[in-house]
Design an enzyme around this catalytic site. Structure first.
Site, PDB file in Angstrom:
ATOM      1  N   ILE A   1       0.817  -1.216   0.000  1.00 55.83           N
ATOM      2  CA  ILE A   1       0.000   0.000   0.000  1.00 55.83           C
ATOM      3  C   ILE A   1       0.853   1.269   0.000  1.00 55.83           C
ATOM      4  CG2 ILE A   1      -2.005  -1.114   1.037  1.00 55.83           C
ATOM      5  CD1 ILE A   1      -1.179   0.006   3.735  1.00 55.83           C
ATOM      6  N   GLY A   2       2.163   1.113  -0.232  1.00 56.03           N
ATOM      7  CA  GLY A   2       2.997   2.295  -0.425  1.00 56.03           C
ATOM      8  C   GLY A   2       3.881   2.689   0.735  1.00 56.03           C
ATOM      9  N   GLY A   3       4.065   1.809   1.711  1.00 52.64           N
ATOM     10  CA  GLY A   3       4.885   2.144   2.869  1.00 52.64           C
ATOM     11  C   GLY A   3       6.308   2.536   2.507  1.00 52.64           C
TER      12      GLY A   3
ATOM     13  N   CYS B   1       6.677 -12.261   4.299  1.00 52.73           N
ATOM     14  CA  CYS B   1       7.334 -12.672   5.547  1.00 52.73           C
ATOM     15  C   CYS B   1       6.895 -14.046   6.011  1.00 52.73           C
ATOM     16  CB  CYS B   1       7.054 -11.645   6.643  1.00 52.73           C
ATOM     17  SG  CYS B   1       5.298 -11.504   7.088  1.00 52.73           S
TER      18      CYS B   1
ATOM     19  N   ILE C   1       6.633 -11.266  -9.657  1.00 51.53           N
ATOM     20  CA  ILE C   1       7.987 -10.727  -9.741  1.00 51.53           C
ATOM     21  C   ILE C   1       8.959 -11.788 -10.238  1.00 51.53           C
ATOM     22  CG2 ILE C   1       9.885  -9.809  -8.330  1.00 51.53           C
ATOM     23  CD1 ILE C   1       7.786  -8.402  -6.626  1.00 51.53           C
ATOM     24  N   GLN C   2       8.631 -13.049  -9.982  1.00 50.46           N
ATOM     25  CA  GLN C   2       9.514 -14.141 -10.387  1.00 50.46           C
ATOM     26  C   GLN C   2       9.642 -14.237 -11.905  1.00 50.46           C
ATOM     27  OE1 GLN C   2       8.494 -17.788  -8.453  1.00 50.46           O
ATOM     28  NE2 GLN C   2      10.094 -18.994  -9.437  1.00 50.46           N
TER      29      GLN C   2
ATOM     30  N   SER D   1      10.415  -5.491   0.073  1.00 49.18           N
ATOM     31  CA  SER D   1       9.759  -5.936   1.304  1.00 49.18           C
ATOM     32  C   SER D   1       9.006  -7.225   0.986  1.00 49.18           C
ATOM     33  CB  SER D   1       8.797  -4.853   1.814  1.00 49.18           C
ATOM     34  OG  SER D   1       8.226  -5.231   3.044  1.00 49.18           O
TER      35      SER D   1
ATOM     36  N   SER E   1       2.148  -4.195   5.957  1.00 51.06           N
ATOM     37  CA  SER E   1       2.924  -3.012   5.596  1.00 51.06           C
ATOM     38  C   SER E   1       4.097  -2.818   6.555  1.00 51.06           C
ATOM     39  CB  SER E   1       2.018  -1.781   5.567  1.00 51.06           C
ATOM     40  OG  SER E   1       2.666  -0.703   4.924  1.00 51.06           O
TER      41      SER E   1
END
Length: 394
Positions: A23-25, A88, A66-67, A85, A376
Site C-alpha cells: 500500500i505504499g509504505g 514474511c 515478480i519471479q 519488502s 505493511s
C-alpha cells in the site's frame, strides 16, 4: 562528517524500483527520508494493495509475478536502487517456516540471482522482513549473492519504539551498497545492529550486538514514546447500554463460530461512526479470551504489533484499547466494564506513521484494510534507514 541525500547536482535524481510495494509504505518512507528520487516502477501481485497504491499515488504498480521478471526487463529501468519488502510468511513463528523452500520466497531469491547478469545492476539495495529472517537460509543465500556482486551490507533489527512511536513492531533490515559506494559509517559493515544510533549524527562506533537483543530490551526506549492517545482517531468511552442491541447481534455471530473470532457484518468505512457495531469487542470474546488479550489505555506508551488477521481474531494479532480506565484504587474493573474496542484502520496507519493524506478507496472493506496494514511497514523506522542508505560521505 557531512552528508548529501541526492546525487551530484549535475546528475538526475536516484532511479528507484519498489518491489512488493503493497500500500505504499516504502514510497512514503523515501518521501519521509527527503531523498531526491524517481520511483521508476513498483511491483505487487495483490490487486487490492494496488488499488490503494493507485488511489494515493496516481500510479498503478505492475501487477504480476515478480519471479517472471527478466534481465532485459530489469535493465530497461536503469534503476540505481531497489527497495524490497518480500513476503514474511516463510519466516514467521506462526507460519510453517519452510524458509527458502516456501514458494513465496522464490521471487525474492530470483531477483538476487539476476543481479550478476544485469548490464545496469543497482548501486543500492534495501530489504525489510520479520525478525527471524536474519537466521534463515534465504538470508544466507542473499548475503552470499550480495558478497559475490561486490556489495557491502549493514543490517539492523529495529522497532518503532526506538523512534518515539508507542508501537512494538521489531523488524529486520538490510542495507547494501555496491562498490565503490560506501556507507557514512563503514565500521558497521557486516554487523547486525539492534540500535539506531548509527543513523544519528554522532560518530559512536560502540553499538554492535549489544544488550538490546531481546524484546525486553525495547523497554528502555519507552520514555521516548508519545502516549497512544496521540495516535487515536477518536477517544471517548463506549457506552454499552447504547449498543446492547448491536452487541447481542455480534455475540450471536461470534458464538456461531465458536466465539474465537469476530468479523463485523457491517463492513463500514473507517470513519468512526457506529463505533459499537464496528469496533466494539463482543463480551463473549472477552469472557473466553480475556486473559490472552493485550489491553492498552490511552496513556500507554506501548502496544503490540498488528498483524493481517487483526479484527478477525483477537489472540496474538494486536492490542485492544480500553476506552474506560480501570479504577486507580481498590479492585480493578473487570475487562467487561472497560469498553474494549479494536483500533481503527486509521489508527493502525497512524501507528505505522503513514501521513494524514493516506486514505483507502471506499471499496476496500474493513477486513481488507486491516490485512493490508498488517502486511505493511513502519515509515518512522524505514524513513531514517533510507536517509542513511542514500547518504554518502562528502
Amino acid at each position: 562528517m557531512g552528508e548529501t541525500l541526492c546525487k551530484d547536482s549535475s546528475q538526475e535524481a536516484w532511479r528507484v524500483l519498489e518491489f512488493y510495494s503493497g500500500i505504499g509504505g516504502m514510497r512514503y518512507s523515501i518521501m519521509e527520508a527527503g531523498v531526491e528520487a524517481t520511483m521508476v516502477e513498483s511491483f505487487d501481485i495483490n490487486d487490492k494493495a494496488n488499488d490503494v497504491y493507485e488511489h494515493n499515488f496516481g500510479h498503478r504498480p505492475y501487477q504480476g509475478n515478480i519471479q517472471s521478471l527478466t534481465v532485459a526487463e530489469l535493465d530497461k529501468y536503469e534503476a540505481n536502487a531497489w527497495l524490497l519488502s518480500p513476503p514474511c510468511q516463510p519466516y514467521t513463528r506462526q507460519g510453517l517456516q519452510k524458509d527458502s523452500g516456501d514458494a513465496r520466497a522464490f521471487s525474492f531469491l530470483n531477483i538476487f540471482e539476476l543481479i550478476p547478469k544485469l548490464s545496469s545492476p543497482p548501486l543500492m539495495l534495501f530489504v525489510e522482513n520479520v525478525v527471524g529472517f536474519e537466521t534463515s537460509d534465504t538470508h544466507k543465500q542473499m548475503v552470499e549473492m550480495l558478497k559475490k556482486t561486490s556489495f557491502t551490507t549493514q543490517e539492523f533489527i529495529l522497532s518503532p519504539l526506538q523512534f518515539g512511536v508507542p508501537y512494538s513492531r521489531p523488524r529486520y533490515f538490510c542495507l547494501a551498497k555496491r562498490e565503490p559506494l560506501k556507507f557514512l559509517k563503514p565500521h558497521f559493515n557486516n554487523q547486525l545492529l539492534w540500535n539506531p544510533s548509527p543513523l544519528s549524527d554522532n560518530d559512536d562506533n560502540t553499538w554492535t550486538n549489544g544488550d538490546d537483543q531481546s524484546h525486553e530490551g525495547w523497554g528502555k526506549w519507552l520514555h521516548l514514546c508519545k502516549p497512544i492517545e496521540n495516535f487515536l482517531e477518536f477517544n471517548f468511552p463506549i457506552n454499552r447500554l447504547d449498543c446492547m442491541e448491536s452487541q447481542l447481534c455480534l455475540e450471536s455471530s461470534a458464538s456461531a463460530r465458536g466465539c474465537e473470532s469476530f468479523e463485523s457484518t457491517t463492513e463500514q468505512n473507517d470513519t468512526g461512526n457506529n463505533v459499537a457495531g464496528q469496533y466494539n469487542v463482543p463480551l463473549c470474546l472477552i469472557e473466553k479470551l480475556g486473559s490472552a488479550m493485550d489491553i492498552v489505555y490511552s496513556d500507554s506508551k506501548r502496544c503490540c504489533c498488528f498483524t493481517k488477521s487483526y479484527y478477525r481474531y483477537v489472540k496474538g494479532t494486536g492490542s485492544l484499547l480500553a476506552t474506560i480506565q480501570p479504577e486507580k484504587k481498590g479492585k480493578l474493573s473487570p475487562l467487561s466494564e472497560q469498553g474494549l474496542r479494536y483500533f481503527t484502520p486509521r489508527e493502525v496507519a497512524n501507528l505505522h506513521s503513514f501521513p494524514e493524506n493516506f486514505h483507502f478507496p471506499e471499496h476496500i472493506s474493513l477486513k481488507q484494510r486491516y490485512a493490508l496494514l498488517g502486511n505493511s511497514l513502519s515509515v518512522a523506522v524505514v524513513g531514517p534507514l533510507l536517509r542513511y542508505l542514500f547518504s554518502k560521505p562528502s
